[in-house]
Design a protein around this motif. Structure first.
Motif, PDB file in Angstrom:
ATOM      1  N   ALA A 150      -6.627  -1.929  -5.122  1.00 17.56           N
ATOM      2  CA  ALA A 150      -7.169  -1.951  -6.484  1.00 17.56           C
ATOM      3  C   ALA A 150      -7.735  -3.334  -6.793  1.00 17.56           C
ATOM      4  CB  ALA A 150      -6.078  -1.591  -7.488  1.00 17.56           C
TER       5      ALA A 150
ATOM      6  N   ALA B  81      -2.357   0.043  -8.303  1.00 25.70           N
ATOM      7  CA  ALA B  81      -2.412   0.440  -6.893  1.00 25.70           C
ATOM      8  C   ALA B  81      -1.289   1.413  -6.552  1.00 25.70           C
ATOM      9  CB  ALA B  81      -2.330  -0.800  -6.000  1.00 25.70           C
TER      10      ALA B  81
ATOM     11  N   MET C 282      -2.015   4.953  -8.033  1.00 23.63           N
ATOM     12  CA  MET C 282      -3.068   5.669  -7.319  1.00 23.63           C
ATOM     13  C   MET C 282      -2.595   6.149  -5.951  1.00 23.63           C
ATOM     14  SD  MET C 282      -6.247   3.169  -8.361  1.00 23.63           S
ATOM     15  CE  MET C 282      -7.475   4.064  -7.421  1.00 23.63           C
ATOM     16  N   ALA C 283      -1.821   5.316  -5.260  1.00 24.87           N
ATOM     17  CA  ALA C 283      -1.340   5.688  -3.932  1.00 24.87           C
ATOM     18  C   ALA C 283      -0.326   6.827  -4.003  1.00 24.87           C
ATOM     19  CB  ALA C 283      -0.723   4.468  -3.243  1.00 24.87           C
TER      20      ALA C 283
ATOM     21  N   SER D  26       4.069  -2.504  -1.415  1.00 24.51           N
ATOM     22  CA  SER D  26       2.953  -2.962  -2.241  1.00 24.51           C
ATOM     23  C   SER D  26       3.076  -4.455  -2.512  1.00 24.51           C
ATOM     24  CB  SER D  26       2.927  -2.196  -3.570  1.00 24.51           C
ATOM     25  OG  SER D  26       4.128  -2.412  -4.292  1.00 24.51           O
TER      26      SER D  26
ATOM     27  N   ARG E 182      -2.121  10.082  -4.878  1.00 23.50           N
ATOM     28  CA  ARG E 182      -2.884  10.615  -3.743  1.00 23.50           C
ATOM     29  C   ARG E 182      -1.962  11.172  -2.663  1.00 23.50           C
ATOM     30  NH1 ARG E 182      -7.222   6.488  -1.591  1.00 23.50           N
ATOM     31  NH2 ARG E 182      -7.778   6.685  -3.802  1.00 23.50           N
TER      32      ARG E 182
ATOM     33  N   TYR F 217      -2.486  -3.954  -3.391  1.00 17.44           N
ATOM     34  CA  TYR F 217      -2.518  -2.814  -2.485  1.00 17.44           C
ATOM     35  C   TYR F 217      -1.188  -2.077  -2.540  1.00 17.44           C
ATOM     36  CZ  TYR F 217       0.251  -5.744   0.685  1.00 17.44           C
ATOM     37  OH  TYR F 217       1.234  -6.538   1.226  1.00 17.44           O
TER      38      TYR F 217
ATOM     39  N   GLU G 208      -3.796   3.192 -14.533  1.00 18.10           N
ATOM     40  CA  GLU G 208      -5.087   3.544 -13.944  1.00 18.10           C
ATOM     41  C   GLU G 208      -6.211   3.429 -14.965  1.00 18.10           C
ATOM     42  OE1 GLU G 208      -4.966   7.130 -11.050  1.00 18.10           O
ATOM     43  OE2 GLU G 208      -3.260   7.377 -12.402  1.00 18.10           O
TER      44      GLU G 208
ATOM     45  N   VAL H  55      -0.586   6.429   3.217  1.00 16.84           N
ATOM     46  CA  VAL H  55      -1.699   6.505   2.269  1.00 16.84           C
ATOM     47  C   VAL H  55      -1.912   5.096   1.722  1.00 16.84           C
ATOM     48  CG1 VAL H  55      -2.472   7.402   0.046  1.00 16.84           C
ATOM     49  CG2 VAL H  55      -1.272   8.902   1.655  1.00 16.84           C
ATOM     50  N   TYR H  56      -3.150   4.605   1.832  1.00 11.61           N
ATOM     51  CA  TYR H  56      -3.454   3.217   1.468  1.00 11.61           C
ATOM     52  C   TYR H  56      -4.418   3.181   0.283  1.00 11.61           C
ATOM     53  CZ  TYR H  56      -5.928  -1.282   1.751  1.00 11.61           C
ATOM     54  OH  TYR H  56      -6.513  -2.484   1.459  1.00 11.61           O
ATOM     55  N   VAL H  57      -4.124   2.304  -0.664  1.00 14.93           N
ATOM     56  CA  VAL H  57      -5.013   2.088  -1.810  1.00 14.93           C
ATOM     57  C   VAL H  57      -5.090   0.595  -2.095  1.00 14.93           C
ATOM     58  CG1 VAL H  57      -5.237   2.323  -4.321  1.00 14.93           C
ATOM     59  CG2 VAL H  57      -4.699   4.320  -2.941  1.00 14.93           C
TER      60      VAL H  57
ATOM     61  N   ARG I 155      -6.107  -5.415   6.723  1.00 14.24           N
ATOM     62  CA  ARG I 155      -5.581  -4.054   6.814  1.00 14.24           C
ATOM     63  C   ARG I 155      -5.581  -3.595   8.269  1.00 14.24           C
ATOM     64  NH1 ARG I 155      -8.331   1.574   4.606  1.00 14.24           N
ATOM     65  NH2 ARG I 155      -6.679   2.956   5.366  1.00 14.24           N
TER      66      ARG I 155
END
Length: 297
Positions: free
Chosen positions: A140, A164, A167-168, A93, A171, A124, A183, A136-138, A104
């Protein structure tokens, strides 16, 4: 036996990652989850056990606003869940700023930057699992999560990064029933300010000067009240976590006494047993807090 029954039986046999004694449950009921209804408290304990998060170590929280309950963890709570999973394979991250070169790719991120990076754009996080081909990509966006609170103003990079990552991780490991503080960008505002907890009527009269009626009060009664306040302040100090534990206990007492939630109560209005119970709870949490600080340092 039906297929559904088999599923239920398997779930019931699942080994609990954390357990609580009856005494510990009662302590949590009075403090950490002081505002929870009976069903809400059961759900709180179920999630704590299911994900192996320890409320005594502040890994899972109960928060209620306008009658709506939320069971919360933190980025570190999600990371603990991930670390325990056999398929967890790492977390990458970073914070993205306006002058960074950021692109990305299917298998990750191409992120380059120098010294003149500019303002924060977002952050990210990529969570890798051994059993999956792609992470898994997030991402924010900063403007969607920034909050006008002190911690966000002082540590904007750290806070948006936690969003970020939370959330990642959530998920990647299908965590449900929990939300992180990062969050939500929520800063819990307590019903109490420790320095403004009202003293009893007796103590208030002493501060304002004695009247003829006040002179009839016994000196040891006033001294006893003062000792209570000093005893609690000595335990709590400036520790915000211990202050919150104190407030939660006072809210618990208000519910037991049927006192309107908009009214405040004093430490001095507690019965002797309640006061001793409060001291015991705060001393227990104080030792845990000291241990946490020692581990962090």
């Amino acid at each position: 036996m039906s297929a559904n029954s088999k599923v239920v039986d398997i779930n019931r046999k699942k080994k609990e990652l954390i357990t609580f004694t009856d005494e510990e449950l009662e302590t949590l009921r009075r403090t950490v989850a002081g505002d929870a209804s009976s069903d809400e408290f059961k759900m709180f304990i179920y999630l704590a056990k299911n994900y192996g998060l320890d409320p005594f170590n502040k890994e899972i929280f109960f928060w209620k606003k306008d009658g709506k309950p939320t069971i919360m963890t933190s980025r570190d709570g999600y990371l603990k869940i991930a670390d325990r999973h056999p398929q967890y394979d790492g977390l990458v991250s970073d914070v993205v700023r306006e002058n960074d070169k950021f692109r990305r790719k299917e298998t990750g991120i191409n992120h380059q930057y120098g010294t003149n990076r500019g303002q924060i754009v977002g952050s990210y996080a990529l969570v890798y699992r051994k059993d999956r081909s792609y992470p898994v990509y997030v991402f924010a966006p900063f403007n969607e999560y920034r909050s006008d609170t002190k911690v966000w103003k002082q540590y904007p990079s750290a806070m948006i990064l936690k969003v970020a990552e939370s959330m990642a991780l959530k998920r990647a490991f299908s965590v449900s029933g929990l939300v992180s503080r990062e969050e939500m960008a929520v800063q819990h505002q307590s019903d109490y300010n420790f320095d403004e907890i009202p003293f009893s009527q007796v103590q208030g009269k002493k501060n304002k000067g004695k009247t003829q009626k006040d002179k009839s009060l016994k000196n040891d009664q006033v001294t006893s009240l003062t000792e209570r306040e000093l005893a609690i302040k000595k335990i709590v100090g400036d520790d915000p976590k211990l202050k919150e534990d104190l407030y939660n206990y006072l809210r618990h007492v208000k519910r037991e006494k049927g006192i309107d939630s908009s009214k405040k109560i004093s430490i001095n209005s507690l019965s002797k047993d309640q006061f001793e119970q409060l001291k015991s709870i705060l001393n227990t949490f104080s030792r845990l807090s000291a241990q946490e600080r020692k581990e962090i340092s």
